[in-house]
Motif scaffolding. Structure first.
Motif, short mmCIF file in Angstrom:
data_model
loop_
_atom_site.label_atom_id
_atom_site.label_comp_id
_atom_site.label_asym_id
_atom_site.label_seq_id
_atom_site.Cartn_x
_atom_site.Cartn_y
_atom_site.Cartn_z
N LEU A 242 71.38 85.41 46.68
CA LEU A 242 71.27 84.07 46.07
C LEU A 242 71.86 84.07 44.73
O LEU A 242 72.53 83.10 44.23
N ARG A 243 71.43 85.07 43.80
CA ARG A 243 71.56 85.01 42.38
C ARG A 243 73.10 84.88 42.08
O ARG A 243 73.69 84.14 41.26
N PRO A 244 74.12 85.60 42.78
CA PRO A 244 75.63 85.46 42.43
C PRO A 244 76.20 83.98 42.70
O PRO A 244 76.94 83.43 42.04
N VAL A 245 75.44 83.53 43.96
CA VAL A 245 75.96 82.08 44.13
C VAL A 245 75.33 80.96 43.06
O VAL A 245 76.37 80.24 42.60
N LEU A 246 74.32 81.30 42.59
CA LEU A 246 73.56 80.48 41.58
C LEU A 246 74.26 80.52 40.34
O LEU A 246 74.63 79.52 39.78
N VAL A 247 74.50 81.84 39.93
CA VAL A 247 75.27 82.05 38.38
C VAL A 247 76.63 81.42 38.68
O VAL A 247 77.07 80.92 37.60
N GLY A 248 77.40 81.79 39.84
CA GLY A 248 78.82 81.33 39.96
C GLY A 248 78.88 79.80 40.18
O GLY A 248 79.65 79.46 39.02
N GLY A 249 77.75 79.22 40.75
CA GLY A 249 77.97 77.65 40.67
C GLY A 249 77.54 77.02 39.39
O GLY A 249 78.22 76.17 39.06
#
Length: 343
Positions: A242-249
């Protein structure tokens, strides 16, 4: 479609405020069922993304622009109850920090932009996806149609409220035609933004799209007699990243609000244009917080317009994440307490 102060009389403003408060209360309760390990982290990001994209006015007709409302998009990504809270948080941040949308009209704005768009958008989305269950194309198509319909639906409710208690002596039929026409065009832009966003998340992490959770892929075995479907493949585990998705978003939201927003259309949005052309704004008053440090999406004291807008946009994204995160954390914590009590 941020309604300023003075468009509606006291009874309609109070009534809309009561309706909005009741709707938010219902959604606070309903969101407990939606805010699981996937939607809880996503909800704050969705709110921040909506704030950022609302700064990107796009041209829709001569001298008129539009921007995302976001109810349908949020409902598809994190669920309808949570979606109302997402958009309500955005409207609160905009009203109190950026002087966008009247404070006495806050109930009207939450009713139109958070509740109406979410309810209508989710209903349309579910209708379209049920026609082709298990299809990603149906999810993307449903996203487009849901967002498209939700915008003129909000304009129609605005017209009904104006009929009940508008302060300007304008024919309701004239308001209905003007609002319906321009917001149908804005709905096309909203549908495109929503479909592209949902499609992008589907391509990366389909399990993070609330409206697509029934799209688990079928497992297929190849045998001598041909291919045989044997079951459903589980979606990617929540802990799978989830962290890459949240950071990217979050980075995308910051980029849109802090940089791309400077190039947005400066033309008045649909409501502002109709209000100016039809005289709806005759009784509109100044915003109570028009001297706030971030009012007008600029930082007081910063002379460079590009830098001022960029800093205000980034600040808005941060404020929305903090405010939304606090709300969703509290709701999620309440659900955990209930789960422990049941266990």
């Amino acid at each position: 479609m941020h309604v300023p102060d003075g468009f509606f009389d006291v009874p309609v403003s109070v009534g809309a405020g009561v309706f909005a408060a009741a709707g938010v209360a219902v959604c606070l309760r309903g969101a407990r069922r939606e805010l699981d390990d996937r939607t809880a982290p996503m909800a704050g990001l969705v709110a921040a993304f909506i704030f950022a994209v609302q700064m990107l006015n796009f041209p829709v007709a001569a001298g008129t622009s539009g921007h995302l409302l976001g109810g349908a998009l949020a409902a598809i990504l994190v669920g309808p109850y949570t979606a109302v809270l997402c958009v309500a948080v955005v409207l609160l941040v905009q009203g109190f920090f950026f002087a966008d949308g009247g404070l006495t009209a806050l109930g009207v704005n939450i009713s139109l932009m958070a509740i109406v768009t979410t309810v209508v958008g989710w209903a349309v989305f579910r209708t379209v996806t049920r026609a082709a269950p298990g299809s990603r194309r149906a999810v993307v198509a449903g996203s487009f149609v849901a967002a498209l319909v939700s915008v003129p639906a909000a304009a129609l409710v605005f017209t009904a409220l104006f009929w009940l208690g508008g302060t300007a002596p304008i024919e309701v039929s004239s308001v209905a035609v003007a609002m319906g026409g321009v917001h149908l065009l804005i709905g096309l832009g909203e549908g495109l933004i929503t479909a592209v966003t949902v499609s992008s998340v589907l391509a990366v992490r389909p399990d993070l799209v609330y409206g697509a959770r029934g799209l688990a892929r079928r497992l297929v075995l190849r045998t001598a007699d041909g291919e045989v479907e044997v079951g459903e493949q589980e979606p990617a585990p929540v802990r799978a990243g989830l962290r890459p998705v949240l950071v990217g978003g979050a980075l995308v939201a910051v980029l849109l609000a802090g940089f791309v927003s400077f190039y947005a259309s400066s033309a008045p949005d649909g409501l502002e244009k109709v209000a100016a052309d039809k005289g709806l704004s005759a009784n509109a008053g100044p915003h109570h917080l028009e001297d706030a440090p971030l009012a007008g999406y600029g930082v007081k004291g910063v002379d460079d317009q590009r830098l001022s807008n960029g800093l205000a946009g980034v600040a808005g994204v941060g404020l929305t994440v903090v405010a939304g995160g606090a709300v969703f954390y509290a709701v999620r914590r309440r659900r955990r307490h209930q789960d422990r009590a049941i266990a």
